[in-house]
Design a protein around this motif. Sequence first.
Motif, mmCIF file in Angstrom:
data_model
loop_
_atom_site.group_PDB
_atom_site.id
_atom_site.type_symbol
_atom_site.label_atom_id
_atom_site.label_comp_id
_atom_site.label_asym_id
_atom_site.label_seq_id
_atom_site.Cartn_x
_atom_site.Cartn_y
_atom_site.Cartn_z
ATOM 1 N N MET A 1 -7.481 10.798 -10.350
ATOM 2 C CA MET A 1 -8.530 9.785 -10.205
ATOM 3 C C MET A 1 -9.825 10.460 -9.746
ATOM 4 O O MET A 1 -9.794 11.275 -8.813
ATOM 5 C CB MET A 1 -8.090 8.715 -9.211
ATOM 6 N N ASP A 2 -10.920 10.125 -10.378
ATOM 7 C CA ASP A 2 -12.165 10.828 -10.071
ATOM 8 C C ASP A 2 -13.273 9.925 -9.557
ATOM 9 O O ASP A 2 -14.390 10.372 -9.330
ATOM 10 C CB ASP A 2 -12.658 11.599 -11.294
ATOM 11 N N LYS A 3 -12.983 8.638 -9.380
ATOM 12 C CA LYS A 3 -13.972 7.720 -8.825
ATOM 13 C C LYS A 3 -13.357 6.977 -7.651
ATOM 14 O O LYS A 3 -12.138 6.971 -7.462
ATOM 15 C CB LYS A 3 -14.443 6.718 -9.891
ATOM 16 N N GLN A 4 -14.209 6.333 -6.867
ATOM 17 C CA GLN A 4 -13.728 5.591 -5.717
ATOM 18 C C GLN A 4 -14.612 4.375 -5.487
ATOM 19 O O GLN A 4 -15.828 4.424 -5.669
ATOM 20 C CB GLN A 4 -13.727 6.475 -4.468
ATOM 21 N N THR A 5 -13.976 3.287 -5.129
ATOM 22 C CA THR A 5 -14.706 2.100 -4.707
ATOM 23 C C THR A 5 -14.023 1.556 -3.467
ATOM 24 O O THR A 5 -12.924 1.980 -3.107
ATOM 25 C CB THR A 5 -14.739 1.038 -5.826
ATOM 26 N N LEU A 6 -14.671 0.636 -2.775
ATOM 27 C CA LEU A 6 -14.116 0.071 -1.550
ATOM 28 C C LEU A 6 -13.709 -1.375 -1.775
ATOM 29 O O LEU A 6 -14.442 -2.158 -2.375
ATOM 30 C CB LEU A 6 -15.140 0.134 -0.416
ATOM 31 N N SER A 7 -12.523 -1.720 -1.279
ATOM 32 C CA SER A 7 -12.100 -3.105 -1.301
ATOM 33 C C SER A 7 -12.819 -3.869 -0.188
ATOM 34 O O SER A 7 -13.515 -3.298 0.650
ATOM 35 C CB SER A 7 -10.586 -3.190 -1.119
ATOM 36 N N LYS A 8 -12.622 -5.163 -0.154
ATOM 37 C CA LYS A 8 -13.317 -6.017 0.805
ATOM 38 C C LYS A 8 -13.041 -5.619 2.238
ATOM 39 O O LYS A 8 -13.922 -5.714 3.100
ATOM 40 C CB LYS A 8 -12.910 -7.478 0.567
ATOM 41 N N ASP A 9 -11.804 -5.137 2.506
ATOM 42 C CA ASP A 9 -11.458 -4.763 3.878
ATOM 43 C C ASP A 9 -11.789 -3.309 4.199
ATOM 44 O O ASP A 9 -11.397 -2.790 5.240
ATOM 45 C CB ASP A 9 -9.981 -5.048 4.167
ATOM 46 N N GLY A 10 -12.510 -2.646 3.292
ATOM 47 C CA GLY A 10 -12.932 -1.269 3.520
ATOM 48 C C GLY A 10 -11.964 -0.213 3.021
ATOM 49 O O GLY A 10 -12.228 0.988 3.166
ATOM 50 N N ASP A 63 -5.087 2.803 2.666
ATOM 51 C CA ASP A 63 -4.348 1.594 3.011
ATOM 52 C C ASP A 63 -4.879 1.087 4.343
ATOM 53 O O ASP A 63 -5.305 1.871 5.192
ATOM 54 C CB ASP A 63 -2.853 1.874 3.104
ATOM 55 N N THR A 64 -4.872 -0.221 4.500
ATOM 56 C CA THR A 64 -5.337 -0.833 5.743
ATOM 57 C C THR A 64 -4.354 -1.931 6.125
ATOM 58 O O THR A 64 -4.313 -2.977 5.475
ATOM 59 C CB THR A 64 -6.748 -1.440 5.581
ATOM 60 N N PRO A 65 -3.534 -1.718 7.134
ATOM 61 C CA PRO A 65 -2.585 -2.759 7.537
ATOM 62 C C PRO A 65 -3.311 -3.920 8.206
ATOM 63 O O PRO A 65 -4.416 -3.736 8.721
ATOM 64 C CB PRO A 65 -1.666 -2.020 8.516
ATOM 65 N N PRO A 66 -2.674 -5.102 8.206
ATOM 66 C CA PRO A 66 -1.382 -5.394 7.582
ATOM 67 C C PRO A 66 -1.541 -5.670 6.084
ATOM 68 O O PRO A 66 -2.579 -6.171 5.641
ATOM 69 C CB PRO A 66 -0.933 -6.661 8.320
ATOM 70 N N GLY A 67 -0.520 -5.344 5.323
ATOM 71 C CA GLY A 67 -0.561 -5.598 3.891
ATOM 72 C C GLY A 67 -0.395 -7.072 3.580
ATOM 73 O O GLY A 67 0.225 -7.816 4.328
ATOM 74 N N PRO A 180 6.639 2.618 1.720
ATOM 75 C CA PRO A 180 6.102 1.413 2.375
ATOM 76 C C PRO A 180 5.466 0.418 1.409
ATOM 77 O O PRO A 180 5.414 -0.776 1.706
ATOM 78 C CB PRO A 180 5.066 1.986 3.355
ATOM 79 N N THR A 181 4.994 0.891 0.251
ATOM 80 C CA THR A 181 4.372 -0.032 -0.698
ATOM 81 C C THR A 181 5.390 -0.920 -1.394
ATOM 82 O O THR A 181 5.013 -1.898 -2.047
ATOM 83 C CB THR A 181 3.552 0.731 -1.759
ATOM 84 N N LEU A 182 6.678 -0.614 -1.241
ATOM 85 C CA LEU A 182 7.687 -1.518 -1.788
ATOM 86 C C LEU A 182 7.568 -2.904 -1.169
ATOM 87 O O LEU A 182 7.872 -3.911 -1.813
ATOM 88 C CB LEU A 182 9.092 -0.950 -1.539
ATOM 89 N N ALA A 183 7.119 -2.964 0.083
ATOM 90 C CA ALA A 183 6.917 -4.262 0.732
ATOM 91 C C ALA A 183 5.810 -5.042 0.041
ATOM 92 O O ALA A 183 5.859 -6.278 -0.031
ATOM 93 C CB ALA A 183 6.585 -4.064 2.204
ATOM 94 N N TYR A 184 4.799 -4.323 -0.476
ATOM 95 C CA TYR A 184 3.700 -5.001 -1.170
ATOM 96 C C TYR A 184 4.183 -5.597 -2.489
ATOM 97 O O TYR A 184 3.816 -6.727 -2.852
ATOM 98 C CB TYR A 184 2.553 -4.032 -1.430
ATOM 99 N N ASP A 185 4.996 -4.818 -3.226
ATOM 100 C CA ASP A 185 5.524 -5.333 -4.485
ATOM 101 C C ASP A 185 6.483 -6.486 -4.250
ATOM 102 O O ASP A 185 6.505 -7.448 -5.026
ATOM 103 C CB ASP A 185 6.216 -4.210 -5.259
ATOM 104 N N ASP A 186 7.257 -6.399 -3.184
ATOM 105 C CA ASP A 186 8.151 -7.498 -2.856
ATOM 106 C C ASP A 186 7.350 -8.758 -2.528
ATOM 107 O O ASP A 186 7.699 -9.859 -2.965
ATOM 108 C CB ASP A 186 9.042 -7.112 -1.677
ATOM 109 N N ALA A 187 6.259 -8.601 -1.794
ATOM 110 C CA ALA A 187 5.444 -9.761 -1.417
ATOM 111 C C ALA A 187 4.833 -10.436 -2.641
ATOM 112 O O ALA A 187 4.778 -11.670 -2.718
ATOM 113 C CB ALA A 187 4.351 -9.329 -0.444
ATOM 114 N N VAL A 188 4.383 -9.634 -3.591
ATOM 115 C CA VAL A 188 3.726 -10.214 -4.758
ATOM 116 C C VAL A 188 4.715 -10.966 -5.639
ATOM 117 O O VAL A 188 4.336 -11.859 -6.404
ATOM 118 C CB VAL A 188 2.976 -9.130 -5.565
ATOM 119 N N MET A 189 6.032 -10.640 -5.505
ATOM 120 C CA MET A 189 7.042 -11.366 -6.269
ATOM 121 C C MET A 189 7.390 -12.713 -5.630
ATOM 122 O O MET A 189 8.132 -13.504 -6.220
ATOM 123 C CB MET A 189 8.309 -10.523 -6.398
#
Length: 259
Positions: A1-10, A63-67, A180-189
């Motif tokens: 990946m060669d670019k970067q942007t910021l999400s709302k939470d930084g 990453d910025t907790p909490p997810g 740890p990102t498995l929790a994020y995929d589980d949440a989205v399901m």
Amino acid sequence: MDKQTLSKDGTPLAYRRTGQGPAVVLVSGAMSTGATLAPLAARLSERFSVIVHDRRGRGGSGDTPPGAVAREVEDLAALIDAAGGEASLYGISSGGALVLEAAASGLPVRRVAVYEPPFADYGGGAGERAEYRRNLTEALGQGRRGDAVELFLRLTGLAPEMIANARRSPMWAAMEAIAPTLAYDDAVMGDGLVPRDRLASVTVPVLALAGGASPEWLRRAAEAVAGAASRGTYRVLEGQNHMVEPGALAPVLAEFFAG
């Protein structure tokens, strides 16, 4: 990946943009980074401006907790903004569930395509998903990342001997790193079932795809997604399974995204 942007939470999000034309954002599933979608992006970039990114907690992204699912929707909003303010979305597996939620949340999306979002209405159902969630939460809470990865691989139906071989392979350390990102995929399901009420609110065209060689429950889940969306279409890619070939997928996506 060669670019970067910021999400709302930084949170910094690493992404790559290739090609010219209408914007398309590709979203990976569990235990993967944006690199897994590079072959598909290369094919689509002949007609589209394609963005692939490392979802938060993976690869070059922070990453910025909490997810929360809402944070990943905000991530997609940031990428759409970087793409010019509007884009079509494609997501595979749990990434498909995420892009459907993004569309239901009102992001400026033109079209949405998903490949085999693993909603379990016709598989193990909500009970299996709830047990997986309990065990995953316990494993991650105790820092047992390897066990968390194994739980996920069991959920996908991988045979015990193959899991044992994976644990001994060089790739296991990388899998544990993003466990740890498995929790994020589980949440989205969510509860594991097709979110019919949410999908009914999606007003843009939705294409739900499945492989003809995939388990029947995945095909039925994709068909249910299309049926629940107000402008949904269901299509089977013959001979394909959950590891869909970019060469079989790209022409179908290109036709759909071209409108």
